[in-house]
Write a protein that holds these residues in place. Structure first.
Motif, PDB file in Angstrom:
ATOM      1  N   SER A 185      30.426  41.951 -27.333  1.00  0.00           N
ATOM      2  CA  SER A 185      29.199  42.441 -27.964  1.00  0.00           C
ATOM      3  C   SER A 185      28.293  43.203 -26.995  1.00  0.00           C
ATOM      4  CB  SER A 185      28.448  41.264 -28.587  1.00  0.00           C
ATOM      5  OG  SER A 185      28.521  40.166 -27.731  1.00  0.00           O
ATOM      6  N   LYS A 186      28.430  42.941 -25.696  1.00  0.00           N
ATOM      7  CA  LYS A 186      27.575  43.640 -24.724  1.00  0.00           C
ATOM      8  C   LYS A 186      28.107  45.022 -24.366  1.00  0.00           C
ATOM      9  CE  LYS A 186      26.481  41.613 -20.853  1.00  0.00           C
ATOM     10  NZ  LYS A 186      26.600  40.716 -19.682  1.00  0.00           N
ATOM     11  N   LEU A 187      29.383  45.230 -24.692  1.00  0.00           N
ATOM     12  CA  LEU A 187      30.118  46.359 -24.102  1.00  0.00           C
ATOM     13  C   LEU A 187      29.733  47.725 -24.673  1.00  0.00           C
ATOM     14  CD1 LEU A 187      32.720  46.567 -22.151  1.00  0.00           C
ATOM     15  CD2 LEU A 187      33.918  47.122 -24.262  1.00  0.00           C
ATOM     16  N   LYS A 188      29.440  48.649 -23.763  1.00  0.00           N
ATOM     17  CA  LYS A 188      29.320  50.055 -24.150  1.00  0.00           C
ATOM     18  C   LYS A 188      30.487  50.738 -23.468  1.00  0.00           C
ATOM     19  CE  LYS A 188      24.305  49.992 -24.510  1.00  0.00           C
ATOM     20  NZ  LYS A 188      24.110  48.565 -24.168  1.00  0.00           N
ATOM     21  N   TYR A 189      31.233  51.539 -24.218  1.00  0.00           N
ATOM     22  CA  TYR A 189      32.483  52.015 -23.632  1.00  0.00           C
ATOM     23  C   TYR A 189      32.819  53.446 -24.041  1.00  0.00           C
ATOM     24  CZ  TYR A 189      34.953  51.745 -28.065  1.00  0.00           C
ATOM     25  OH  TYR A 189      35.354  51.962 -29.354  1.00  0.00           O
ATOM     26  N   GLY A 190      33.839  53.973 -23.386  1.00  0.00           N
ATOM     27  CA  GLY A 190      34.382  55.285 -23.733  1.00  0.00           C
ATOM     28  C   GLY A 190      35.799  55.366 -23.201  1.00  0.00           C
ATOM     29  N   VAL A 191      36.643  56.125 -23.896  1.00  0.00           N
ATOM     30  CA  VAL A 191      38.042  56.231 -23.464  1.00  0.00           C
ATOM     31  C   VAL A 191      38.430  57.704 -23.323  1.00  0.00           C
ATOM     32  CG1 VAL A 191      40.451  55.724 -24.061  1.00  0.00           C
ATOM     33  CG2 VAL A 191      38.656  54.062 -24.617  1.00  0.00           C
ATOM     34  N   LEU A 192      39.045  58.009 -22.185  1.00  0.00           N
ATOM     35  CA  LEU A 192      39.646  59.324 -21.980  1.00  0.00           C
ATOM     36  C   LEU A 192      41.154  59.100 -21.982  1.00  0.00           C
ATOM     37  CD1 LEU A 192      39.271  62.335 -21.223  1.00  0.00           C
ATOM     38  CD2 LEU A 192      39.519  61.659 -18.857  1.00  0.00           C
ATOM     39  N   ALA A 193      41.837  59.738 -22.941  1.00  0.00           N
ATOM     40  CA  ALA A 193      43.280  59.500 -23.090  1.00  0.00           C
ATOM     41  C   ALA A 193      44.059  60.693 -22.570  1.00  0.00           C
ATOM     42  CB  ALA A 193      43.591  59.267 -24.562  1.00  0.00           C
ATOM     43  N   LEU A 194      44.999  60.434 -21.660  1.00  0.00           N
ATOM     44  CA  LEU A 194      45.882  61.512 -21.199  1.00  0.00           C
ATOM     45  C   LEU A 194      47.213  61.389 -21.917  1.00  0.00           C
ATOM     46  CD1 LEU A 194      45.502  62.061 -17.379  1.00  0.00           C
ATOM     47  CD2 LEU A 194      44.027  62.715 -19.257  1.00  0.00           C
ATOM     48  N   GLY A 195      47.796  62.530 -22.254  1.00  0.00           N
ATOM     49  CA  GLY A 195      49.077  62.506 -22.941  1.00  0.00           C
ATOM     50  C   GLY A 195      49.718  63.869 -22.905  1.00  0.00           C
ATOM     51  N   ALA A 216      40.203  52.284 -30.310  1.00  0.00           N
ATOM     52  CA  ALA A 216      39.968  51.627 -31.601  1.00  0.00           C
ATOM     53  C   ALA A 216      39.785  50.123 -31.416  1.00  0.00           C
ATOM     54  CB  ALA A 216      41.144  51.908 -32.537  1.00  0.00           C
ATOM     55  N   GLN A 217      40.566  49.539 -30.517  1.00  0.00           N
ATOM     56  CA  GLN A 217      40.537  48.085 -30.382  1.00  0.00           C
ATOM     57  C   GLN A 217      39.230  47.617 -29.736  1.00  0.00           C
ATOM     58  OE1 GLN A 217      42.360  46.134 -31.889  1.00  0.00           O
ATOM     59  NE2 GLN A 217      41.927  44.152 -30.920  1.00  0.00           N
ATOM     60  N   LEU A 218      38.722  48.386 -28.765  1.00  0.00           N
ATOM     61  CA  LEU A 218      37.458  47.972 -28.135  1.00  0.00           C
ATOM     62  C   LEU A 218      36.342  47.974 -29.177  1.00  0.00           C
ATOM     63  CD1 LEU A 218      37.607  49.672 -24.598  1.00  0.00           C
ATOM     64  CD2 LEU A 218      38.016  47.278 -25.178  1.00  0.00           C
ATOM     65  N   GLN A 219      36.429  48.900 -30.110  1.00  0.00           N
ATOM     66  CA  GLN A 219      35.417  48.917 -31.165  1.00  0.00           C
ATOM     67  C   GLN A 219      35.574  47.707 -32.083  1.00  0.00           C
ATOM     68  OE1 GLN A 219      35.476  51.850 -34.312  1.00  0.00           O
ATOM     69  NE2 GLN A 219      33.299  52.244 -33.993  1.00  0.00           N
ATOM     70  N   ARG A 220      36.845  47.415 -32.418  1.00  0.00           N
ATOM     71  CA  ARG A 220      37.087  46.248 -33.279  1.00  0.00           C
ATOM     72  C   ARG A 220      36.549  44.969 -32.652  1.00  0.00           C
ATOM     73  NH1 ARG A 220      42.621  47.907 -33.737  1.00  0.00           N
ATOM     74  NH2 ARG A 220      42.441  49.599 -35.216  1.00  0.00           N
ATOM     75  N   GLY A 258      32.676  46.324 -29.287  1.00  0.00           N
ATOM     76  CA  GLY A 258      32.136  47.257 -28.300  1.00  0.00           C
ATOM     77  C   GLY A 258      31.445  48.436 -28.972  1.00  0.00           C
ATOM     78  N   GLU A 259      30.525  49.039 -28.238  1.00  0.00           N
ATOM     79  CA  GLU A 259      29.791  50.192 -28.781  1.00  0.00           C
ATOM     80  C   GLU A 259      30.276  51.451 -28.068  1.00  0.00           C
ATOM     81  OE1 GLU A 259      25.366  51.975 -28.335  1.00  0.00           O
ATOM     82  OE2 GLU A 259      25.502  49.803 -28.517  1.00  0.00           O
ATOM     83  N   ARG A 260      30.903  52.342 -28.824  1.00  0.00           N
ATOM     84  CA  ARG A 260      31.451  53.570 -28.228  1.00  0.00           C
ATOM     85  C   ARG A 260      30.292  54.527 -27.935  1.00  0.00           C
ATOM     86  NH1 ARG A 260      34.051  54.949 -32.280  1.00  0.00           N
ATOM     87  NH2 ARG A 260      36.116  54.142 -31.851  1.00  0.00           N
ATOM     88  N   ILE A 261      30.055  54.840 -26.659  1.00  0.00           N
ATOM     89  CA  ILE A 261      28.926  55.734 -26.383  1.00  0.00           C
ATOM     90  C   ILE A 261      29.394  57.141 -26.050  1.00  0.00           C
ATOM     91  CG2 ILE A 261      27.378  53.868 -25.670  1.00  0.00           C
ATOM     92  CD1 ILE A 261      27.789  54.986 -22.768  1.00  0.00           C
ATOM     93  N   VAL A 262      30.689  57.318 -25.917  1.00  0.00           N
ATOM     94  CA  VAL A 262      31.208  58.683 -25.775  1.00  0.00           C
ATOM     95  C   VAL A 262      32.532  58.738 -26.538  1.00  0.00           C
ATOM     96  CG1 VAL A 262      32.129  58.143 -23.473  1.00  0.00           C
ATOM     97  CG2 VAL A 262      31.919  60.500 -24.136  1.00  0.00           C
ATOM     98  N   SER A 263      32.699  59.818 -27.300  1.00  0.00           N
ATOM     99  CA  SER A 263      33.860  59.907 -28.189  1.00  0.00           C
ATOM    100  C   SER A 263      35.171  59.925 -27.422  1.00  0.00           C
ATOM    101  CB  SER A 263      33.791  61.192 -28.999  1.00  0.00           C
ATOM    102  OG  SER A 263      32.599  61.233 -29.690  1.00  0.00           O
ATOM    103  N   LEU A 264      36.197  59.433 -28.067  1.00  0.00           N
ATOM    104  CA  LEU A 264      37.536  59.497 -27.491  1.00  0.00           C
ATOM    105  C   LEU A 264      37.916  60.957 -27.264  1.00  0.00           C
ATOM    106  CD1 LEU A 264      40.428  58.265 -26.914  1.00  0.00           C
ATOM    107  CD2 LEU A 264      40.890  58.658 -29.335  1.00  0.00           C
ATOM    108  N   MET A 265      38.424  61.246 -26.092  1.00  0.00           N
ATOM    109  CA  MET A 265      38.924  62.603 -25.825  1.00  0.00           C
ATOM    110  C   MET A 265      40.411  62.486 -25.540  1.00  0.00           C
ATOM    111  SD  MET A 265      38.183  65.854 -25.134  1.00  0.00           S
ATOM    112  CE  MET A 265      36.627  66.239 -24.369  1.00  0.00           C
TER     113      MET A 265
END
Ligand SMILES: Cc1cc2nc3c(=O)[nH]c(=O)nc-3n(C[C@H](O)[C@H](O)[C@H](O)COP(=O)(O)O)c2cc1C
Length: 565
Positions: free
Chosen positions: A134-144, A160-164, A167-174
């Motif tokens: 519940s405290k978490l603010k997060y963001g994911v950068l995905a390489l592929g 998706a799982q961190l949000q589930r 967690g609060e996504r503060i920067v969109s998945l790239m």
């Protein structure tokens, strides 16, 4: 405008500087500005950002790209006054996650949509659910790599799982393709803006809007040379292929990716066997293709994984034993009932995945060219000799024919500073990146020592690049070469036996700051070589040294690098 005081300082500096010094200052300032390390007021900021506590940047990386980005982000964040910890997901303490406030992940996708091996524990842990972040603010950068069917799957899953988990996504998945630098920088700038601006926007979660990737740069090259390096009588065929391609930028250690097409004969036979029309349109993964194009360029038809054979068996409702089989043989032996069943079969097929080949040339020694060392893969199916799809295509390429490819950066397989010593272990096609390393070191006059371990079946027929290796030995580029030809005597002799024999000296090179590189078959070669390295450390390091810890330390320092497949 500058204040008179600053204006005077600049004028004095200019008046007392040589032309070279002025050019240097000019470049220095330009570099400082473009690196993004200047805070908004223009000063390199060293003042901690009081609005944000510590942030964690955790990376999951197989070939070092995510690691390099995470490390660069870490130093930029520090220069922006942010208290940052950069850590690999492999070493990340999972119990710390619920305590995190700002947690950012750079993660690549490997295998078939899986996380990198080192990130698996973290990935599995967050997917167990059962806890809240519940405290978490997060963001994911995905390489592929968009050539893979499951583009950036691991990053998507983590996001998706961190949000589930709350967690609060503060920067969109790239999601980034193989040319990831620009998009990664833009993701990081957005993140920095959010952190600096956190009072207003951080608390407002933003819907993930995965940005469409700009795609990768596909190069087109012309084959200049394509020769078999093995002599008559060898059990192997290993081709040296030189491709001319202007404007290709790569570093020694990088690979190229090639998406092969399927042989026309097989494509035509499938169309005929299925009683279909080559121009008929089919939908595949939300795109429309005519059947010929689909079978020729898009879907894997030659050697199907077991899961597809199982799925095919479900469609045609027949038992099929597990075997290496292609779509054509499936259709012949276990035919589809009608056009509808064929459509069902097409829908469950998978895209052709790219094949990676280590680059065997050096940008300094072979400008405008890319060289490859390709083993023509062969295997027997139902007593019939078959060849690997891509290696076969490459080995049969005529001179002057065109080949399309992209560069796969391998940030964790890099030459060290010119003065460092290298120990290179590369049997078979594992020699490829070391030909690149040696040519580069030769062309740049690097003064560090170079030691090569090479092996294959027979000296007479399988000593790949023998003349070049001997030349490098004569000219002193190579300090030592040890070769192991396994089948020239009764007892099998492999590179690890040669390493063991020279254990004292090898350990001495390592202790003196040397770098160890290993390239080639993952199993059994790389496992045997690594065990031998551990044995050498155990035998020659001072009493009480833990060999595993010693090797891990070398890895940490970037002094033990592997590229195995
Ligand atoms: C064996 C292998 C399998 C891969 N599988 C996928 C995949 O399924 N999906 C994807 O998007 N990228 C895939 N990639 C591409 C990598 O994610 C991409 O090259 C990335 O830049 C690697 O980053 P890293 O060096 O941090 O691991 C694969 C790469 C390799 C070498």
């Amino acid at each position: 405008m500058l204040s008179p005081f600053k204006q005077k300082l600049i004028e004095d500096l200019i008046a007392t500087s040589s032309k070279e010094e002025l050019i240097w200052i000019n470049g220095y300032l330009a570099g400082l500005i473009s690196s993004g390390v200047l805070a908004e007021e223009g000063k390199p900021s060293a003042v901690p950002n009081p609005k944000v506590g510590k942030i964690t940047i955790a990376y999951g990386s197989e070939t070092g790209n995510s690691k390099k980005l995470a490390t660069d982000f870490g130093s930029k964040a520090k220069k922006n006054g942010i208290n940052v910890k950069v850590v690999s997901l492999e070493q990340y303490r999972l119990t710390d996650l619920p305590k995190e406030e700002y947690f950012f992940t750079v993660i690549s996708t490997q295998g078939e949509g899986e996380p990198p091996a080192g990130a698996k524990k973290f990935y599995d842990h967050i997917h167990q659910n059962g806890f809240q972040l519940s405290k978490l603010k997060y963001g994911v950068l995905a390489l592929g790599d968009t050539s893979y069917p499951l583009f950036c799957k691991a990053g998507e899953d983590v996001d998706a799982q961190l949000q589930r988990l709350g967690g609060e996504r503060i920067v969109s998945l790239m999601k980034c393709d193989t040319d990831y630098e620009e998009e990664a920088d833009s993701w990081f700038s957005t993140l920095m803006d959010k952190l600096h601006d956190n009072e207003t926007s951080v608390s407002t979660p933003k819907a993930p809007a995965a940005k469409k990737s700009s795609g990768k740069k596909i190069h087109s090259g012309t084959v200049l040379t394509n020769i078999n390096l093995n002599d008559h009588g060898s059990a192997k065929q290993t081709n040296h292929i030189e491709i001319e391609a202007a404007d290709v930028e790569y570093l020694p250690g990088d690979s190229i990716g090639i998406v092969p097409h399927n042989p026309i004969a097989i494509v035509e036979a499938i169309i005929a066997t299925a009683g279909e029309n080559a121009d008929k349109m089919f939908s595949f993964r939300n795109e429309q293709y005519n059947l010929f194009d689909l079978l020729r360029n898009k879907i894997n038809i030659v050697c199907l994984p077991d899961r597809l054979v199982d799925a095919y068996s479900g469609v045609v409702k027949q038992q099929i034993p597990q075997t290496k089989i292609g779509l054509l043989d499936l259709l012949k032996i276990y035919p589809v009932k009608d056009a509808e069943q064929f459509e069902e079969v097409i829908a469950l097929m998978e895209p052709i995945t790219p094949r990676l080949y280590s680059i065997a040339s050096s940008p300094e020694a072979h400008p405008g060219e890319v060289h490859l060392t390709v083993a023509r893969d062969n295997f027997i199916v139902n007593e019939e000799l078959k060849y690997g799809l891509c290696s076969d295509l490459l080995c049969l390429l005529e001179e002057q024919s065109e080949v399309k490819f992209y560069i796969h950066h391998n940030s964790s397989f890099r030459l060290p500073d010119a003065g460092k010593d290298l120990i290179m272990i590369g049997p078979g096609t594992g020699i490829a990146p070391f030909r690149s390393f040696l040519a580069e070191r030769d062309a740049t006059g690097a003064e560090g020592r170079n030691w090569l371990f090479f092996g294959d079946q027979h000296f007479e027929t399988d000593f790949l690049y023998q003349t070049e290796i001997q030349n490098w030995l004569e000219t002193g580029v190579l300090t030592s070469v040890n070769v192991a030809f396994s089948r020239d005597q009764q007892e099998k002799v492999y590179v690890q036996h040669k390493m063991q024999k020279h254990g004292v000296e090898l350990f001495d090179w390592i202790e003196g700051g040397g770098y160890v590189y290993l390239c080639g078959a993952r199993e059994p070669m790389s496992v045997d070589v690594e065990n031998t390295l551990l044995k050498i450390i155990e035998e020659h390091a001072p009493n009480g040294t833990n060999a595993e810890e010693y090797l891990n330390q070398l890895k940490e320092e970037g002094r033990y690098q592997k590229d195995v497949y």
